[in-house]
Scaffold this active site. Sequence first.
Site, PDB file in Angstrom:
ATOM      1  CG  ASP A 148      54.292  30.140  15.116  1.00  0.00           C
ATOM      2  OD1 ASP A 148      54.702  29.017  14.781  1.00  0.00           O
ATOM      3  OD2 ASP A 148      54.667  30.713  16.149  1.00  0.00           O
ATOM      4  CG  HIS A 149      48.951  33.028  13.358  1.00  0.00           C
ATOM      5  ND1 HIS A 149      47.797  32.660  14.014  1.00  0.00           N
ATOM      6  CD2 HIS A 149      49.714  33.673  14.282  1.00  0.00           C
ATOM      7  CE1 HIS A 149      47.843  33.065  15.276  1.00  0.00           C
ATOM      8  NE2 HIS A 149      49.005  33.679  15.462  1.00  0.00           N
TER       9      HIS A 149
END
Length: 518
Positions: free
Chosen positions: A362-363
């Site tokens: 995600d990041h």
Amino acid sequence: MDEIEYVWSVLGGDAALTARVARAARPEVLEARLPVRALASACVGACALAAAELAARRAAPGGVPAVRVDDGAVAAAFTSERHLRIGGREPVSFAPLSRLWRTADGWVRTHANYPHHRARLLAALGLARDTEDARAVDAVGSLLAGLPARSVEETVYAAGGAAVALRTPEEWASSEQGRAVAGRPLVERGVLDASPARTFAPVPPSAGALLPAAGLRVLDLTRVIAGPVATRTLALLGADVLRVDPPGLPELPDQHVDTGFGKRSATLDLTSDQAAFEELLGAADVVVTGYRPGSLDRFGLSPRALAARRPGLVVARLSAWGAYGPWAGRRGFDSLVQVGTGIAALEGTADRPGALPAQALDHGTGYLLAAGVLRALTEQSRHGGSRYVEVALARTAAWLSAGPAPDGASGAGRPHGVGGSAGSASADTGGTRGTGGTGGPSTMGTGSGAHRVCAAGDAGGPGDAGDAGGPGASPWLRERESPLGRLRYALPPVRFEGGPTDWERAPGPWGADAARWV
């Protein structure tokens, strides 16, 4: 080619500019079998370099500002949801039904943080939607123990829920979706038309922090983590970011706080408020979408349709599994992609799946998307054209998985994997670039083989066990007052000389702002 050089090349950047990046390496953070730390620092470093490049284009006559990437700041940001405090309260990360479950032939992971996904999961299994959590956990566990994992995956997906069976890396690589993902670039970029070159208003270097995205309007149609991380980064760099959500589909409150810095938040029903959306689009410079591929097309929100109505636009799209292949339309989240692509198998044991020390897909993908937007803006100012940028969690997972093998073996033969080039450039803990040797990316990022093994019925997600982001995060945490109470939060890791070090605006209540530009 080291990691940031690879990412920068994928973004179409001038290779010489990577000499502007220095890295403070901290081997104790984001430890895992796979090179998570190397991936994280490369994504953030490339994003910071793209910001510095745009800043130089607009306001820095002395050339591209120097970039510094500190692994400690990166680790704190990649685990930001675990550092967040709202009025002293710890956030809620994963709901009781978001977990790994034993099945008759293996494991399956479900995601039920959002109420509608919880309801669909229970309905798919023949359980009442209003079943209390403790009873639901027992009932789901009993049912899944007697079912094949891939049968559960298909049943839940058909009901509109989110579940993925555990696969080995080999099983994923040989699947039709795995092959489709592997054949695409890490960041897809392109030109949609022949719009004139973008003309930026100059940003005076004496006007405080150098904000390369100042004056730009970003329409944020994203949810969960990756997309909001990208737009949170653009807000840090000076963009006016307006997040727009459907009024009946609120974001998870704590997740909204963590990713809402620098933005305003509004609601808009695209089925009944199309005119209001077109007014927003007519003044936007960037549109970022994070819904399943194709789900917004009926509203005219495909890249080409948007650019046709707003020439000169940059359209950035994010998906879980990619906008191609048989899984293009499937729902997905970081934890599910880890399970489906073989990462959970690599990070676990023979008995149980594991997880990365952070929601790194995600990041990392969020910073890649922000970097792609910034590079598109720079390219627009030189060559014109409406632009699109596209990324997928599963493609970031493929990059990570192609790094050093779990036993620390050489990454030779995998030139596009994280850490897969022994003897390429690295940096020491003081942040000055080294010149290779055994301390290069083939060993950097692999950690000590530490990993998190998920027990049966574990409701946690990636990185939930202790402070897996690494010790000593306090230098990269801050506190401030907000409309939601006093916040403790992780500082942004994107840093370049003269640039911003914190967001100007704290997050406010979800949907509380007007759906208009200011």
